[in-house]
Scaffold this motif. Sequence first.
Motif, PDB file in Angstrom:
ATOM      1  N   GLY A  72      -5.092   0.649   1.945  1.00 12.05           N
ATOM      2  CA  GLY A  72      -5.184   1.676   2.990  1.00 12.05           C
ATOM      3  C   GLY A  72      -3.947   2.522   3.234  1.00 12.05           C
ATOM      4  N   LEU A  73      -4.006   3.249   4.344  1.00  9.52           N
ATOM      5  CA  LEU A  73      -2.986   4.229   4.720  1.00  9.52           C
ATOM      6  C   LEU A  73      -1.559   3.675   4.677  1.00  9.52           C
ATOM      7  CD1 LEU A  73      -2.346   7.046   6.059  1.00  9.52           C
ATOM      8  CD2 LEU A  73      -2.681   5.899   8.270  1.00  9.52           C
ATOM      9  N   THR A  74      -1.374   2.468   5.211  1.00  9.29           N
ATOM     10  CA  THR A  74      -0.010   1.937   5.291  1.00  9.29           C
ATOM     11  C   THR A  74       0.506   1.468   3.927  1.00  9.29           C
ATOM     12  OG1 THR A  74      -0.740  -0.310   5.854  1.00  9.29           O
ATOM     13  CG2 THR A  74      -0.319   1.202   7.696  1.00  9.29           C
ATOM     14  N   ASP A  75      -0.348   1.568   2.915  1.00 10.71           N
ATOM     15  CA  ASP A  75       0.065   1.176   1.556  1.00 10.71           C
ATOM     16  C   ASP A  75       0.413   2.388   0.687  1.00 10.71           C
ATOM     17  OD1 ASP A  75      -0.696  -1.525   2.185  1.00 10.71           O
ATOM     18  OD2 ASP A  75      -2.768  -0.898   1.891  1.00 10.71           O
ATOM     19  N   ARG A 120      13.547   1.912   8.144  1.00 12.56           N
ATOM     20  CA  ARG A 120      12.528   2.858   7.664  1.00 12.56           C
ATOM     21  C   ARG A 120      13.148   3.872   6.714  1.00 12.56           C
ATOM     22  NH1 ARG A 120      10.501   1.647  12.602  1.00 12.56           N
ATOM     23  NH2 ARG A 120      11.986   2.985  13.660  1.00 12.56           N
ATOM     24  N   LEU A 121      12.570   3.969   5.517  1.00 14.40           N
ATOM     25  CA  LEU A 121      13.115   4.880   4.508  1.00 14.40           C
ATOM     26  C   LEU A 121      12.699   6.321   4.779  1.00 14.40           C
ATOM     27  CD1 LEU A 121      12.455   2.673   1.346  1.00 14.40           C
ATOM     28  CD2 LEU A 121      14.609   2.975   2.583  1.00 14.40           C
ATOM     29  N   LYS A 122      11.489   6.531   5.289  1.00 13.23           N
ATOM     30  CA  LYS A 122      10.997   7.902   5.514  1.00 13.23           C
ATOM     31  C   LYS A 122      10.645   8.178   6.973  1.00 13.23           C
ATOM     32  CE  LYS A 122       9.558   8.647   0.824  1.00 13.23           C
ATOM     33  NZ  LYS A 122       8.652   9.266  -0.111  1.00 13.23           N
ATOM     34  N   ASP A 123      10.668   7.159   7.789  1.00 21.34           N
ATOM     35  CA  ASP A 123      10.401   7.302   9.221  1.00 21.34           C
ATOM     36  C   ASP A 123       9.001   7.840   9.517  1.00 21.34           C
ATOM     37  OD1 ASP A 123      11.510   6.570  11.598  1.00 21.34           O
ATOM     38  OD2 ASP A 123      12.131   8.602  12.120  1.00 21.34           O
ATOM     39  N   ARG A 124       8.056   7.561   8.656  1.00 18.62           N
ATOM     40  CA  ARG A 124       6.677   8.012   8.893  1.00 18.62           C
ATOM     41  C   ARG A 124       5.766   6.851   9.307  1.00 18.62           C
ATOM     42  NH1 ARG A 124       4.603  12.636   7.243  1.00 18.62           N
ATOM     43  NH2 ARG A 124       2.667  11.636   6.614  1.00 18.62           N
ATOM     44  N   CYS A 125       6.183   5.620   8.992  1.00 15.39           N
ATOM     45  CA  CYS A 125       5.355   4.443   9.288  1.00 15.39           C
ATOM     46  C   CYS A 125       6.064   3.516  10.263  1.00 15.39           C
ATOM     47  CB  CYS A 125       5.049   3.679   8.005  1.00 15.39           C
ATOM     48  SG  CYS A 125       3.990   4.566   6.852  1.00 15.39           S
ATOM     49  N   ASN A 126       5.280   2.817  11.072  1.00 15.97           N
ATOM     50  CA  ASN A 126       5.846   1.829  11.992  1.00 15.97           C
ATOM     51  C   ASN A 126       6.511   0.695  11.229  1.00 15.97           C
ATOM     52  OD1 ASN A 126       4.999   2.536  14.900  1.00 15.97           O
ATOM     53  ND2 ASN A 126       3.146   2.916  13.699  1.00 15.97           N
ATOM     54  N   HIS A 127       5.826   0.230  10.187  1.00 12.78           N
ATOM     55  CA  HIS A 127       6.391  -0.824   9.337  1.00 12.78           C
ATOM     56  C   HIS A 127       6.610  -0.213   7.964  1.00 12.78           C
ATOM     57  CE1 HIS A 127       5.809  -4.969   7.189  1.00 12.78           C
ATOM     58  NE2 HIS A 127       7.056  -4.549   7.141  1.00 12.78           N
ATOM     59  N   CYS A 128       7.855  -0.062   7.572  1.00 10.66           N
ATOM     60  CA  CYS A 128       8.172   0.540   6.273  1.00 10.66           C
ATOM     61  C   CYS A 128       8.015  -0.524   5.185  1.00 10.66           C
ATOM     62  CB  CYS A 128       9.592   1.103   6.265  1.00 10.66           C
ATOM     63  SG  CYS A 128      10.018   1.883   4.688  1.00 10.66           S
ATOM     64  N   LYS A 129       6.791  -0.595   4.661  1.00 10.28           N
ATOM     65  CA  LYS A 129       6.523  -1.585   3.609  1.00 10.28           C
ATOM     66  C   LYS A 129       7.364  -1.302   2.368  1.00 10.28           C
ATOM     67  CE  LYS A 129       1.734  -2.464   5.055  1.00 10.28           C
ATOM     68  NZ  LYS A 129       0.362  -2.657   4.558  1.00 10.28           N
ATOM     69  N   ARG A 130       7.582  -0.005   2.123  1.00 15.15           N
ATOM     70  CA  ARG A 130       8.300   0.381   0.911  1.00 15.15           C
ATOM     71  C   ARG A 130       9.696  -0.227   0.848  1.00 15.15           C
ATOM     72  NH1 ARG A 130       7.812   6.031  -1.938  1.00 15.15           N
ATOM     73  NH2 ARG A 130       9.286   5.792  -3.625  1.00 15.15           N
ATOM     74  N   TRP A 131      10.332  -0.393   2.006  1.00 19.08           N
ATOM     75  CA  TRP A 131      11.687  -0.948   2.047  1.00 19.08           C
ATOM     76  C   TRP A 131      11.726  -2.331   1.375  1.00 19.08           C
ATOM     77  CZ3 TRP A 131      13.829  -5.363   4.198  1.00 19.08           C
ATOM     78  CH2 TRP A 131      15.228  -5.411   4.221  1.00 19.08           C
ATOM     79  N   HIS A 132      10.706  -3.157   1.632  1.00 24.05           N
ATOM     80  CA  HIS A 132      10.675  -4.504   1.046  1.00 24.05           C
ATOM     81  C   HIS A 132      10.600  -4.423  -0.491  1.00 24.05           C
ATOM     82  CE1 HIS A 132       9.781  -6.492   4.969  1.00 24.05           C
ATOM     83  NE2 HIS A 132       9.164  -5.355   5.228  1.00 24.05           N
ATOM     84  N   LEU A 133       9.827  -3.463  -0.992  1.00 21.83           N
ATOM     85  CA  LEU A 133       9.665  -3.321  -2.446  1.00 21.83           C
ATOM     86  C   LEU A 133      10.966  -2.829  -3.076  1.00 21.83           C
ATOM     87  CD1 LEU A 133       6.667  -3.335  -1.391  1.00 21.83           C
ATOM     88  CD2 LEU A 133       6.124  -1.925  -3.370  1.00 21.83           C
ATOM     89  N   GLU A 134      11.602  -1.867  -2.416  1.00 18.95           N
ATOM     90  CA  GLU A 134      12.863  -1.322  -2.955  1.00 18.95           C
ATOM     91  C   GLU A 134      13.924  -2.419  -3.018  1.00 18.95           C
ATOM     92  OE1 GLU A 134      12.938   1.488  -4.342  1.00 18.95           O
ATOM     93  OE2 GLU A 134      11.686   2.949  -3.288  1.00 18.95           O
ATOM     94  N   ASP A 149      -5.796  12.368   6.487  1.00 18.34           N
ATOM     95  CA  ASP A 149      -5.669  13.734   5.956  1.00 18.34           C
ATOM     96  C   ASP A 149      -4.215  14.212   5.950  1.00 18.34           C
ATOM     97  OD1 ASP A 149      -8.367  13.774   5.617  1.00 18.34           O
ATOM     98  OD2 ASP A 149      -8.815  14.996   7.384  1.00 18.34           O
ATOM     99  N   GLY A 150      -3.312  13.377   6.478  1.00 15.72           N
ATOM    100  CA  GLY A 150      -1.893  13.737   6.465  1.00 15.72           C
ATOM    101  C   GLY A 150      -1.481  14.697   7.572  1.00 15.72           C
ATOM    102  N   GLU A 151      -2.361  14.897   8.569  1.00 17.97           N
ATOM    103  CA  GLU A 151      -2.021  15.821   9.668  1.00 17.97           C
ATOM    104  C   GLU A 151      -1.050  15.187  10.661  1.00 17.97           C
ATOM    105  OE1 GLU A 151      -5.485  17.554  11.584  1.00 17.97           O
ATOM    106  OE2 GLU A 151      -6.511  17.561   9.646  1.00 17.97           O
ATOM    107  N   ILE A 152      -1.168  13.871  10.841  1.00 16.90           N
ATOM    108  CA  ILE A 152      -0.198  13.143  11.675  1.00 16.90           C
ATOM    109  C   ILE A 152       0.266  11.932  10.868  1.00 16.90           C
ATOM    110  CG2 ILE A 152      -1.086  13.869  13.930  1.00 16.90           C
ATOM    111  CD1 ILE A 152      -2.574  11.207  14.105  1.00 16.90           C
ATOM    112  N   ASP A 153       1.473  11.423  11.199  1.00 16.46           N
ATOM    113  CA  ASP A 153       1.948  10.275  10.419  1.00 16.46           C
ATOM    114  C   ASP A 153       1.434   8.969  11.030  1.00 16.46           C
ATOM    115  OD1 ASP A 153       3.687   9.616  12.510  1.00 16.46           O
ATOM    116  OD2 ASP A 153       5.392  10.638  11.581  1.00 16.46           O
ATOM    117  N   GLU A 154       1.681   7.878  10.310  1.00 15.43           N
ATOM    118  CA  GLU A 154       1.151   6.579  10.722  1.00 15.43           C
ATOM    119  C   GLU A 154       1.801   6.105  12.018  1.00 15.43           C
ATOM    120  OE1 GLU A 154       0.926   2.227  10.998  1.00 15.43           O
ATOM    121  OE2 GLU A 154       2.713   3.446  10.725  1.00 15.43           O
TER     122      GLU A 154
END
Length: 214
Positions: free
Chosen positions: A166-169, A137-151, A39-44
Amino acid sequence: MIELFSDFDGTLTDKDTLALLLDLYASSDWYAIEKKALDGEIDERQSLADEMALITASDEVLLNTLMREVHPAEGTAELVALARDRDWKMTVLSGGLIRFSRILWESWGYGGIPLFANDHGRDAEGRLTIIPAATPRLKDRCNHCKRWHLEKAKEHGATVVYIGDGLTDFCASEAADRVYAKDNLKEYLIRNGKDFIGFQNLLEVTSHLIKNHS
Ligand SMILES: [Mg+2]
């Protein structure tokens, strides 16, 4: 050049390793934590740490359970074969725990395909603690910043294809040129008006890739 990135749990596996371990070895408190994260109330970063702290079973017990219960999702072999045949770089990006996910992945014969994930440790009471993936980490919301690999891949001019569930995607998928999505990722992309191709079985992803890149 196409570069393929895939989530691990629930995408390349028939069962989500974290959900399985939480169901078997944590209290049902984890459902409330997961809902807050979705629900976006807490980050991953927070939700995974809070959930995993509910587990005190040993690594040996956890790994034995995973080796017994978790298998490649149907269509994994075909997807890997397509990437190999087309010479597309494929990388697995897991929001789970490397000491478990990598052992499973390698035991299925896919050790040649890199897999990145978080590490873990234990606190003084034996509760499982998260050591976030070393990836920046690009946004510091996830333990593993998957987005960094794509960028990174896009910086090198790759056409980035992402597969997840899921959530981490959520964040990573927004950086992809094409997204194959199911379950919570699919719902998230619908909610946010993003383009994606839905799938239930990886065989559908492989046949769509073949049709669009023959
Ligand atoms: Mg997943």
